[in-house]
Motif scaffolding. Structure first.
Motif, PDB file in Angstrom:
ATOM      1  N   VAL A  33      -6.416  -5.044   1.058  1.00 33.42           N
ATOM      2  CA  VAL A  33      -6.009  -3.971   1.960  1.00 33.42           C
ATOM      3  C   VAL A  33      -7.284  -3.274   2.393  1.00 33.42           C
ATOM      4  CG1 VAL A  33      -4.721  -1.825   2.208  1.00 33.42           C
ATOM      5  CG2 VAL A  33      -3.793  -3.670   0.819  1.00 33.42           C
ATOM      6  N   ARG A  35      -9.291  -0.522   5.246  1.00 33.85           N
ATOM      7  CA  ARG A  35      -9.000   0.682   6.029  1.00 33.85           C
ATOM      8  C   ARG A  35      -8.601   0.326   7.451  1.00 33.85           C
ATOM      9  NH1 ARG A  35     -12.985   5.523   4.195  1.00 33.85           N
ATOM     10  NH2 ARG A  35     -12.000   5.757   2.166  1.00 33.85           N
ATOM     11  N   VAL A  38      -4.781  -0.294   7.726  1.00 35.87           N
ATOM     12  CA  VAL A  38      -3.838   0.792   7.446  1.00 35.87           C
ATOM     13  C   VAL A  38      -3.028   1.158   8.693  1.00 35.87           C
ATOM     14  CG1 VAL A  38      -3.627   3.208   6.742  1.00 35.87           C
ATOM     15  CG2 VAL A  38      -5.160   1.679   5.509  1.00 35.87           C
ATOM     16  N   GLU A  39      -3.691   1.288   9.835  1.00 32.32           N
ATOM     17  CA  GLU A  39      -2.982   1.661  11.063  1.00 32.32           C
ATOM     18  C   GLU A  39      -1.964   0.582  11.450  1.00 32.32           C
ATOM     19  OE1 GLU A  39      -3.941   2.666  15.703  1.00 32.32           O
ATOM     20  OE2 GLU A  39      -5.490   3.064  14.206  1.00 32.32           O
ATOM     21  N   CYS A  42       1.087   0.928   9.274  1.00 30.53           N
ATOM     22  CA  CYS A  42       1.929   2.057   9.693  1.00 30.53           C
ATOM     23  C   CYS A  42       2.762   1.689  10.917  1.00 30.53           C
ATOM     24  CB  CYS A  42       1.067   3.284   9.970  1.00 30.53           C
ATOM     25  SG  CYS A  42       0.350   4.011   8.485  1.00 30.53           S
ATOM     26  N   THR A  70      -8.489   2.469  -1.473  1.00 29.74           N
ATOM     27  CA  THR A  70      -8.022   2.064  -0.146  1.00 29.74           C
ATOM     28  C   THR A  70      -6.529   1.769  -0.179  1.00 29.74           C
ATOM     29  OG1 THR A  70     -10.204   1.128   0.291  1.00 29.74           O
ATOM     30  CG2 THR A  70      -8.430   0.482   1.768  1.00 29.74           C
ATOM     31  N   GLU A  73      -4.838   5.109  -0.301  1.00 30.48           N
ATOM     32  CA  GLU A  73      -4.848   5.715   1.029  1.00 30.48           C
ATOM     33  C   GLU A  73      -3.793   5.064   1.925  1.00 30.48           C
ATOM     34  OE1 GLU A  73      -7.694   6.279   4.951  1.00 30.48           O
ATOM     35  OE2 GLU A  73      -8.496   5.253   3.207  1.00 30.48           O
ATOM     36  N   ALA A  74      -3.691   3.743   1.871  1.00 29.79           N
ATOM     37  CA  ALA A  74      -2.688   3.046   2.678  1.00 29.79           C
ATOM     38  C   ALA A  74      -1.282   3.500   2.297  1.00 29.79           C
ATOM     39  CB  ALA A  74      -2.834   1.533   2.497  1.00 29.79           C
ATOM     40  N   ARG A  77      -0.653   7.035   3.628  1.00 28.57           N
ATOM     41  CA  ARG A  77      -0.408   7.033   5.073  1.00 28.57           C
ATOM     42  C   ARG A  77       0.954   6.438   5.411  1.00 28.57           C
ATOM     43  NH1 ARG A  77      -5.040   6.160   8.404  1.00 28.57           N
ATOM     44  NH2 ARG A  77      -3.516   6.013  10.083  1.00 28.57           N
TER      45      ARG A  77
END
Length: 149
Positions: A33, A35, A38-39, A42, A70, A73-74, A77
């Motif tokens: 995974v 950064r 991540v978008e 989402c 990371t 963070e994922a 988010r």
């Protein structure tokens, strides 16, 4: 004298199946995974949920073998995205190492708690100014002849 005929009870109708409870949409997270990913995750979650409304999405983290910040963070988010869409998020197959990392960061309860029900999606409501405090964004004008307090 003939008595009344016995009533024939109506034959029981076949049981109508109850509508199936919708299973939560599933998003699978696996290594690595990044950064940059991540978008995209989402957006996939938003497509799975299909828009605002109640429901739940399951994030399967069983493929995450070596969780790091990371991944945390994922997940944070994704939880925020789900909350904005008005749905809950469940973690599936979270291993001990990921659970310890979530607890260490203080996000274990935030990522596993159900979405608040009965609340419209959108920004969190703001509180009111406390007594004797100015509300944010309000400036008090001062007259030059006013005595100092």
């Amino acid at each position: 004298m003939a008595g009344p005929e016995p009533e024939n009870p109506p034959a029981p109708s076949p049981a109508t199946p109850s509508p199936p409870t919708p299973s939560p949409a599933a998003l699978v997270l696996s290594q690595p995974v990044t950064r940059a990913e991540v978008e995209r995750l989402c957006r996939r979650l938003g497509a799975l949920v299909g828009g605002p409304g109640p429901g739940s999405v399951a994030v399967d983290v069983g493929g995450v073998r070596r969780p790091d910040l990371t991944v945390v963070e994922a997940l944070a988010r994704l939880r925020l995205t789900a909350r904005r869409l008005g749905c809950g998020m469940q973690l599936l197959n979270a291993g001990g190492e990921l659970r310890r990392l979530l607890a260490w960061t203080g996000l274990d309860e935030a990522l596993t708690a159900p979405a608040p029900s009965g609340r419209a999606p959108g920004p969190e409501p703001r509180g009111e100014a406390e007594q004797r405090e100015e509300a944010l964004g309000v400036q008090e004008g001062v007259e030059p002849r006013d005595p100092a307090a």
